[in-house]
Design an enzyme around this catalytic site. Structure first.
Site: not given
Ligand SMILES: *Cc1c(COP(=O)(O)O)cnc(C)c1O
Length: 394
Positions: A72, A152, A200-202, A238, A326
């Site tokens: 992300g 978030n 973002s995948g996670h 890659t 953070c």
């Molecule tokens: C977690 C998050 C990100 C950052 O994503 P990462 O994959 O951890 O770099 C950016 N924006 C929002 C709203 C998020 O919740």
């Protein structure tokens, strides 16, 4: 310690076992470089193409509009920096919101140092972007509007369709950080007028370190990583084949049962909100009651200090967050809670609990029970609370 109750899915999620299984062959068997020409490697190129199509389909996009990144933060950096650099002769003004993730806000700080001007739109007490303020902020030299799909911390879902409409009426690109929203609520890039979108995948049961940026065909944006010809020469390096395959598997799984998951999570979420609000006095629910992510709750408990609350929850095996990952670790209250108008002392007593599709009603009740014990204990230690009670009973 009792069984772990993980209520911090906005920070990251558990990688689904099916996702891990889909990834494994790409480490040990199919390890060829997708750019190589022999058949052994080209099957990996096919896997990437397939993953691109799978993800594109979930947002009503075309495969060639999906660009894989390392997550992300990278997608956000790319969308903002590369748009700014490419359009700097047209204008140097960017509009965003006051409650963005730091991946956006700190990128904006950087751009300000490079001579760009940023306008931060305020939000109402529920965390919704003020559309009249947005309209008033638009100028001749505005080149980009970036507003997150859903927050978030407090889970508020923004009026994305309207924001996109406003941007396009003025011929301005619209980017949205959909990291919390994608694969959690339905998104269609055409319906919502989105030009660029980060995910973002996670955050949706995929692996960490892989994400994507959707870039609409025709949108002019420069390359982000220079090097090889990967990702249509826009993001060299890659490819993270296992990550890409895993993220696509997670996206597919989430979308196969999206409405079912939404209904399930809302039932649990609302039960938690109802219990906490009914059973614990002097508590505020942060974020919009209705336009809210299905898995998000965020409370402010008056006369309680966030860190102590997290430690006591941790002792009961419950993982929560007092701000974004953070923000915790610093003593400043979250910029999001301040932007919705909370005074410092109330923002400090905030708790975010975010569910997954695996969370159970038993876990929700155990969490509500734990809070019902912890909050009165912490208040009993607070001189402010003592003072407050004395004044009440006078
Ligand atoms: C977690 C998050 C990100 C950052 O994503 P990462 O994959 O951890 O770099 C950016 N924006 C929002 C709203 C998020 O919740």
């Amino acid at each position: 310690m009792s069984k772990l109750i993980y209520m911090d899915n906005a920070a990251t999620t558990r990688t689904a076992p099916e996702v891990v299984e889909a990834m494994l062959p790409y480490f040990t068997e199919s390890y060829g470089n997708p750019s190589s020409l022999y058949g052994f490697a080209s099957q990996n190129k096919d896997a990437i193409t397939q993953a691109r199509e799978t993800i594109a389909k979930t947002i009503g996009a075309k495969g060639k509009e999906i660009y894989f990144t390392a997550g992300g933060s990278e997608s956000d950096n790319w969308a903002l920096k590369a748009t700014a650099e490419l359009l700097k002769d047209k204008g140097r003004h960017i509009i965003t919101s006051a409650i963005e993730h730091h991946a956006i806000l700190h990128t904006c700080d950087y751009l300000e140092k490079q001579g760009f001007e940023i306008t931060y739109i305020g939000v109402d007490e529920n965390g919704k972007v003020k559309l009249d303020e947005l309209k008033a902020a638009i100028r001749e030299d505005t080149i980009l509007i970036s507003v997150m799909f859903a927050n978030n911390e407090i889970g508020t879902i923004q009026p994305i369709k309207e924001i996109g409409e406003i941007a396009h009426e003025h011929g301005i690109y619209f980017h949205t950080d959909a990291v919390q929203a994608y694969a959690h609520i339905p998104i269609n890039v055409d319906e919502y007028n989105i030009d660029m979108m980060s995910a973002s995948g996670h955050k949706f049961y995929g692996p960490k370190g892989i994400g994507f940026l959707y870039i609409r065909t025709g949108v002019k944006i420069g390359s982000f990583v220079h090097g090889g010809a990967q990702e249509r020469k826009r993001r060299a390096g890659t490819e993270n084949v296992p990550g890409i395959v895993g993220m696509a598997k997670a996206a597919e799984m989430a979308h196969e049962k999206l409405q079912e998951t939404i209904d399930y999570e809302i039932k649990l979420r609302d039960h938690l909100i109802d219990r906490v609000m009914d059973e614990i006095p002097y508590t505020r629910l942060n974020g919009d009651r209705n336009d809210r992510l299905p898995n998000n709750t965020n409370f402010s408990f008056r006369f309680v200090e966030g860190e102590s609350m997290l430690i006591m929850l941790d002792m009961k095996g419950i993982c929560g967050s007092s701000g974004s990952a953070c923000a915790s670790g610093s003593l400043d209250p979250s910029h999001v809670l301040l932007a919705i108008g909370l005074p410092h002392e109330i923002a400090h007593g905030s708790l975010r609990l975010t569910l997954s599709d695996q969370t159970t009603m038993e876990e929700i009740d155990a969490t509500a029970d734990a809070l019902g014990e912890i909050i009165p204990q912490l208040r009993a230690m607070s001189p402010l609370y003592e003072d407050f009670v004395r004044k009440q009973t006078k």
